[in-house]
Design a protein around this motif. Structure first.
Motif, PDB file in Angstrom:
ATOM      1  N   MET A 234       3.937  -0.390   0.838  1.00 49.80           N
ATOM      2  CA  MET A 234       2.696   0.311   1.208  1.00 49.80           C
ATOM      3  C   MET A 234       2.939   1.788   1.521  1.00 49.80           C
ATOM      4  N   THR A 304      -6.201  -0.759  -1.760  1.00 45.63           N
ATOM      5  CA  THR A 304      -5.275  -1.475  -2.649  1.00 45.63           C
ATOM      6  C   THR A 304      -6.083  -2.263  -3.677  1.00 45.63           C
ATOM      7  N   THR A 314      -3.463  -7.767  -4.079  1.00 40.88           N
ATOM      8  CA  THR A 314      -3.842  -7.233  -2.759  1.00 40.88           C
ATOM      9  C   THR A 314      -3.499  -8.198  -1.620  1.00 40.88           C
ATOM     10  N   THR A 317      -1.057  -7.312   1.164  1.00 46.61           N
ATOM     11  CA  THR A 317      -1.561  -6.236   2.027  1.00 46.61           C
ATOM     12  C   THR A 317      -2.625  -6.786   2.978  1.00 46.61           C
ATOM     13  N   THR A 321      -2.224  -6.458   6.900  1.00 43.31           N
ATOM     14  CA  THR A 321      -3.219  -5.687   7.655  1.00 43.31           C
ATOM     15  C   THR A 321      -3.859  -6.545   8.741  1.00 43.31           C
TER      16      THR A 321
END
Ligand code: ASP
Length: 456
Positions: A234, A304, A314, A317, A321
């Motif tokens: 990232m 993303t 994605t 991520t 997150t």
């Protein structure tokens, strides 16, 4: 980078609510996203300028030697973590949920959430496309030209869509239960991997905790390591987002935008309503989180998705997150995110419905209420089977058209602008997964607060 330590024994015996982390949304979700915003803006400007420059050997060299490889490093980096992360986190996640009652409760809540948000998305799309009628003014020549231009792509999509139309149910069984699991992993068949991981996790849960613990620890370590790798990847995001967006816009046919303006307006308008209003309201009233915090905290996930047009790419991520920005427990993310990325596709459902009605309008086919209801049901069901990759929904849209008597080749009309709309629908697809994990985290936490034990 924060690395958590879990033990199977203390989590597996706890009721589901007790295994949740305390939310730390307010602080972490406020983390600045400046780099990502700069990447987005730079990508749009660069893509637009390169598009104006027009096709020429220098531009092709720049694209193939600099811009595409930068995007590929990011995309492939994310993709290589997906299969081990999904298997390890779903299987270990099942054991974290503690018992069958928790799993059933979480599963039911999850399915209800998916179904409701997808139906709202379809409803928004159907309302706009019916009111605005963007297909009514499209000239027949444009359809013929698109059919001629898109001949090869159309033929390959038609091949896939026939398979889907002929075997919706048997096809689902085959994609859930592969003959060879290693092959399914090598091919990245997400539905099969998630299904196998759920069964494996249930089997671990059925063992004595001390027998399962060594393997659960390994699975947890694999998923922690994957999330750590995603953190490294990232760091490239601002540059990669710029490269991926620039590459898409460079190859985008802006010329067709004028002719399909009403269609683009309806799709983007419906996306925006569902994203900002439906998701904003759910964040505010169901999750009890300021909507701004949801949008701001989720930005790495949205960008993303926007730049890769892939829910699968994605997924790591999204997990990272949720855990690191929103403080959601791995017990929730590990189960809900892989499942959501595979079957929960609000944006795709919305989009599929709009395209089918749009093409019907172009061909002057007036659908009865019953036919439109059939479109809604088919769109709702087929969106579940769409692969989380760029253009994953196109063959299924053709199969819905064929099943409702709308010429499937009409899809040629929208293929030229699809890559850009795919970016938007993927944002909705992953946005729904993010929201669902936050919602489950909140309700499970509320449930656990009502239990007469201590949380640690
Ligand atoms: N690109 C979408 C996704 O990955 C699937 C699609 O609608 O084509 O979520």
């Amino acid at each position: 980078m924060q690395v958590r330590a879990h033990t199977f024994s203390d989590e597996s015996i706890a009721p589901a609510g007790l295994i949740l982390y305390k939310h730390s949304m307010a602080k972490e979700a406020q983390r600045p996203n400046r780099g990502l915003w700069i990447g987005l803006v730079a990508g749009v400007i660069l893509g637009y300028v390169l598009n104006l420059w027009g096709p020429n050997p220098d531009r092709e060299r720049l694209l193939t030697h600099v811009i595409d490889p930068l995007g590929s490093i990011f995309l492939r980096g994310l993709f290589i973590t997906v299969v081990p992360l999904v298997f390890a986190s779903v299987a270990a996640g099942m054991t974290r949920l503690g018992n069958m009652a928790s799993i059933r409760r979480l599963g039911l809540r999850l399915l209800l959430f998916y179904a409701c948000t997808s139906l709202i998305a379809i409803f928004i799309g159907q309302t706009l496309v019916t009111l605005v009628r963007p297909g009514a003014g499209v000239p027949q020549e444009l359809v013929d030209k698109a059919r001629a231009d898109m001949g090869a792509q159309l033929a390959s999509l038609a091949g896939n869509s026939n398979q889907v139309a002929d075997s919706l149910w048997p096809g689902l069984v085959q994609s859930l239960i592969p003959r060879n699991f290693i092959q399914a992993m090598a091919d990245g068949q997400m539905l099969a991997i998630v299904f196998a991981a759920i069964i494996f996790g249930l089997a671990l849960l059925a063992l004595k905790p001390q027998d399962a613990k060594p393997l659960v620890d390994v699975l947890q370590a694999i998923s922690e390591a994957c999330v750590t790798i995603v953190g490294w990847i990232m760091r490239l995001a601002p540059y990669a987002v710029a490269a991926l967006i620039a590459a898409t816009l460079t190859r985008f046919g802006f010329g067709i935008v004028r002719q399909l303006g009403a269609y683009l307006g309806v799709v983007v308008g419906a996306y925006a309503i569902h994203f900002f209003i439906t998701y904003g309201l759910i964040a505010r009233y169901l999750i009890r989180m300021p909507a701004r915090e949801f949008f701001q905290g989720g930005l790495p996930v949205f960008l993303t998705a926007f730049s890769t047009s892939s829910s699968n790419a994605t997924m790591p991520t999204t997990i990272r997150t949720l855990e690191q920005r929103f403080g959601v427990s791995p017990a929730v993310t590990s189960f809900t995110v892989p499942l959501g990325a595979t079957v929960n596709m609000d944006g795709t459902a919305l989009f599929e419905g709009v395209v089918v009605i749009f093409v019907a309008q172009v061909f002057g086919i007036d659908l009865t209420i019953a036919q439109q209801a059939t479109v809604i049901v088919l769109v709702f069901l087929t969106a579940v089977g769409v692969a989380g990759v760029p253009g994953g929904s196109l063959p299924l849209i053709m199969s819905v058209m064929a099943a409702t008597g709308i010429p499937p080749e009409g899809i040629a009309l929208i293929l030229g602008v699809d890559r850009v709309l795919d970016m938007g629908r993927t944002v909705l697809n992953v946005g729904g997964d993010l929201l669902c994990a936050l919602y489950l985290s909140r309700v499970e936490q509320a449930d656990s607060a009502n239990l007469p034990c201590d949380t640690t």
